[in-house]
Design a protein around this motif. Sequence first.
Motif, PDB file in Angstrom:
ATOM      1  N   VAL A 118       0.794  -1.258   0.050  1.00  0.00           N
ATOM      2  CA  VAL A 118      -0.022  -0.274   0.132  1.00  0.00           C
ATOM      3  C   VAL A 118       0.761   1.150   0.048  1.00  0.00           C
ATOM      4  N   PHE A 119       1.753   1.401   0.824  1.00  0.00           N
ATOM      5  CA  PHE A 119       2.548   2.485   1.047  1.00  0.00           C
ATOM      6  C   PHE A 119       3.688   2.592  -0.039  1.00  0.00           C
ATOM      7  N   GLN A 120       3.826   1.767  -1.058  1.00  0.00           N
ATOM      8  CA  GLN A 120       4.819   1.947  -1.963  1.00  0.00           C
ATOM      9  C   GLN A 120       3.798   2.278  -3.341  1.00  0.00           C
ATOM     10  N   ASN A 121       2.424   2.350  -3.224  1.00  0.00           N
ATOM     11  CA  ASN A 121       1.820   2.690  -4.489  1.00  0.00           C
ATOM     12  C   ASN A 121       1.957   4.112  -4.560  1.00  0.00           C
ATOM     13  N   ASP A 123       0.287   6.478  -6.202  1.00  0.00           N
ATOM     14  CA  ASP A 123      -0.826   7.296  -5.939  1.00  0.00           C
ATOM     15  C   ASP A 123      -0.977   7.627  -4.560  1.00  0.00           C
ATOM     16  N   ILE A 124      -0.864   6.397  -3.584  1.00  0.00           N
ATOM     17  CA  ILE A 124      -0.848   6.829  -2.354  1.00  0.00           C
ATOM     18  C   ILE A 124       0.167   7.361  -1.637  1.00  0.00           C
ATOM     19  N   ILE A 125       1.308   7.374  -2.332  1.00  0.00           N
ATOM     20  CA  ILE A 125       2.369   8.222  -1.738  1.00  0.00           C
ATOM     21  C   ILE A 125       2.238   9.875  -2.164  1.00  0.00           C
ATOM     22  N   SER A 126       1.599  10.058  -3.499  1.00  0.00           N
ATOM     23  CA  SER A 126       1.491  11.293  -3.738  1.00  0.00           C
ATOM     24  C   SER A 126       0.451  12.125  -2.826  1.00  0.00           C
ATOM     25  N   ILE A 127      -0.642  11.337  -2.733  1.00  0.00           N
ATOM     26  CA  ILE A 127      -1.697  11.948  -1.973  1.00  0.00           C
ATOM     27  C   ILE A 127      -1.385  12.066  -0.476  1.00  0.00           C
ATOM     28  N   LEU A 128      -0.565  11.093   0.124  1.00  0.00           N
ATOM     29  CA  LEU A 128      -0.052  11.191   1.571  1.00  0.00           C
ATOM     30  C   LEU A 128       0.781  12.392   1.744  1.00  0.00           C
ATOM     31  N   ASN A 129       1.834  12.876   0.657  1.00  0.00           N
ATOM     32  CA  ASN A 129       2.853  13.650   0.786  1.00  0.00           C
ATOM     33  C   ASN A 129       2.042  15.107   0.670  1.00  0.00           C
ATOM     34  N   GLU A 130       1.046  15.210  -0.164  1.00  0.00           N
ATOM     35  CA  GLU A 130       0.516  16.514  -0.578  1.00  0.00           C
ATOM     36  C   GLU A 130      -0.641  16.827   0.464  1.00  0.00           C
ATOM     37  N   ARG A 131      -1.294  15.974   1.206  1.00  0.00           N
ATOM     38  CA  ARG A 131      -2.636  16.125   1.480  1.00  0.00           C
ATOM     39  C   ARG A 131      -2.669  16.035   3.147  1.00  0.00           C
ATOM     40  N   PHE A 132      -1.627  15.038   3.789  1.00  0.00           N
ATOM     41  CA  PHE A 132      -1.429  14.601   5.113  1.00  0.00           C
ATOM     42  C   PHE A 132      -0.243  14.802   5.763  1.00  0.00           C
ATOM     43  N   PHE A 133      -0.180  14.620   7.046  1.00  0.00           N
ATOM     44  CA  PHE A 133       1.224  14.486   7.621  1.00  0.00           C
ATOM     45  C   PHE A 133       1.235  13.097   8.234  1.00  0.00           C
ATOM     46  N   LEU A 134       2.254  12.189   7.893  1.00  0.00           N
ATOM     47  CA  LEU A 134       2.540  10.861   8.272  1.00  0.00           C
ATOM     48  C   LEU A 134       3.266  10.551   9.279  1.00  0.00           C
ATOM     49  N   VAL A 135       2.468   9.859  10.153  1.00  0.00           N
ATOM     50  CA  VAL A 135       3.270   9.382  11.472  1.00  0.00           C
ATOM     51  C   VAL A 135       3.534   7.883  11.679  1.00  0.00           C
ATOM     52  N   GLU A 136       4.386   7.390  11.908  1.00  0.00           N
ATOM     53  CA  GLU A 136       4.569   6.081  11.874  1.00  0.00           C
ATOM     54  C   GLU A 136       4.850   5.581  13.302  1.00  0.00           C
ATOM     55  N   VAL A 137       4.222   4.990  14.163  1.00  0.00           N
ATOM     56  CA  VAL A 137       4.461   4.650  15.628  1.00  0.00           C
ATOM     57  C   VAL A 137       4.838   3.161  16.020  1.00  0.00           C
ATOM     58  N   GLU A 170      -9.026   2.759  11.581  1.00  0.00           N
ATOM     59  CA  GLU A 170      -8.951   1.226  10.918  1.00  0.00           C
ATOM     60  C   GLU A 170      -7.952   0.352  11.557  1.00  0.00           C
ATOM     61  N   LYS A 171      -8.423  -0.827  12.039  1.00  0.00           N
ATOM     62  CA  LYS A 171      -7.777  -1.806  12.254  1.00  0.00           C
ATOM     63  C   LYS A 171      -7.468  -2.758  11.269  1.00  0.00           C
ATOM     64  N   GLY A 172      -6.190  -3.581  11.192  1.00  0.00           N
ATOM     65  CA  GLY A 172      -5.724  -4.527  10.406  1.00  0.00           C
ATOM     66  C   GLY A 172      -5.262  -4.014   8.998  1.00  0.00           C
ATOM     67  N   TYR A 173      -4.831  -5.011   7.998  1.00  0.00           N
ATOM     68  CA  TYR A 173      -4.606  -4.628   6.548  1.00  0.00           C
ATOM     69  C   TYR A 173      -5.503  -3.871   5.778  1.00  0.00           C
ATOM     70  N   ILE A 174      -5.492  -2.956   5.211  1.00  0.00           N
ATOM     71  CA  ILE A 174      -6.329  -2.086   4.460  1.00  0.00           C
ATOM     72  C   ILE A 174      -5.786  -2.203   2.871  1.00  0.00           C
ATOM     73  N   PRO A 175      -6.795  -2.763   1.995  1.00  0.00           N
ATOM     74  CA  PRO A 175      -6.391  -2.874   0.687  1.00  0.00           C
ATOM     75  C   PRO A 175      -6.126  -1.306  -0.136  1.00  0.00           C
ATOM     76  N   THR A 176      -5.029  -1.601  -0.845  1.00  0.00           N
ATOM     77  CA  THR A 176      -4.865  -0.199  -1.670  1.00  0.00           C
ATOM     78  C   THR A 176      -6.283   0.725  -2.201  1.00  0.00           C
ATOM     79  N   LYS A 177      -7.153   0.041  -2.739  1.00  0.00           N
ATOM     80  CA  LYS A 177      -8.270   0.558  -3.296  1.00  0.00           C
ATOM     81  C   LYS A 177      -8.920   1.351  -2.140  1.00  0.00           C
ATOM     82  N   ARG A 178      -9.276   0.669  -1.178  1.00  0.00           N
ATOM     83  CA  ARG A 178      -9.899   1.202   0.287  1.00  0.00           C
ATOM     84  C   ARG A 178      -9.136   2.193   0.759  1.00  0.00           C
ATOM     85  N   PHE A 179      -7.859   1.985   0.964  1.00  0.00           N
ATOM     86  CA  PHE A 179      -7.116   2.866   1.379  1.00  0.00           C
ATOM     87  C   PHE A 179      -7.250   4.148   0.680  1.00  0.00           C
ATOM     88  N   ARG A 180      -7.245   4.242  -0.689  1.00  0.00           N
ATOM     89  CA  ARG A 180      -7.153   5.273  -1.285  1.00  0.00           C
ATOM     90  C   ARG A 180      -8.595   6.219  -1.186  1.00  0.00           C
TER      91      ARG A 180
END
Length: 202
Positions: A118-121, A123-137, A170-180
């Motif tokens: 998911v995080f290597q897609n 489109d996902i990378i572009s949206i996250l970098n432009e519209r969110f601030f990402l934090v991994e904990v 959201e808990k668990g694995y989120i597929p790319t389409k749903r994550f988008r």
Amino acid sequence: MLTKSVGPDPMNTIYSEKSATFLERGLIMPTRSGCLLKNLLLRLRTDRTGRWLCLLPVCIALAVYLALVCPSCLYASGQLNGLDYETALQKGKDAQRPLLVFFTTPWCYQCTEMKRKVFQNKDIISILNERFFLVEVDISKNTKLKEDFRIYYTPTTVFLDIHGKPIMEEKGYIPTKRFRKLLRYVSNGYYKTIAFSDFEKK
């Protein structure tokens, strides 16, 4: 005493003929001062290097411009811009952007799969970098955030508004389409007027 008439020197004649032939063909004959052809090639090589050296400041200026003025252009290569929680929280308020907090552990297989797929897609990378601030904990290290958000399962994805208040998780694995769809749902503010279950059906 008879004198022998001196005619044209055959060696000079041959040399002149060769010189004319070389000149007609655009070639250069070696001389005592060294090989002119070698000197010419060396000069051409130097000129080419000089032109590249002239372009070097332009390339440096372009790189600085992309880094300072257009940072989103640098994410085309596929690198996520992750921040620590406190920094992301402050930047979210300043830039009016929501946060995405991804809770994980090193031994979590689904976490690894989300990072890999998911995080290597792009489109996902572009949206996250432009519209969110990402934090991994990593909750095995950051127990405070684990307790604050009551995280006992990984992966858990939590969306926060610009004030740091939870929007949804959201808990668990989120597929790319749903994550988008989740990213669009939060970034466009649909969560204020409609439930995600209804939004997902559209």
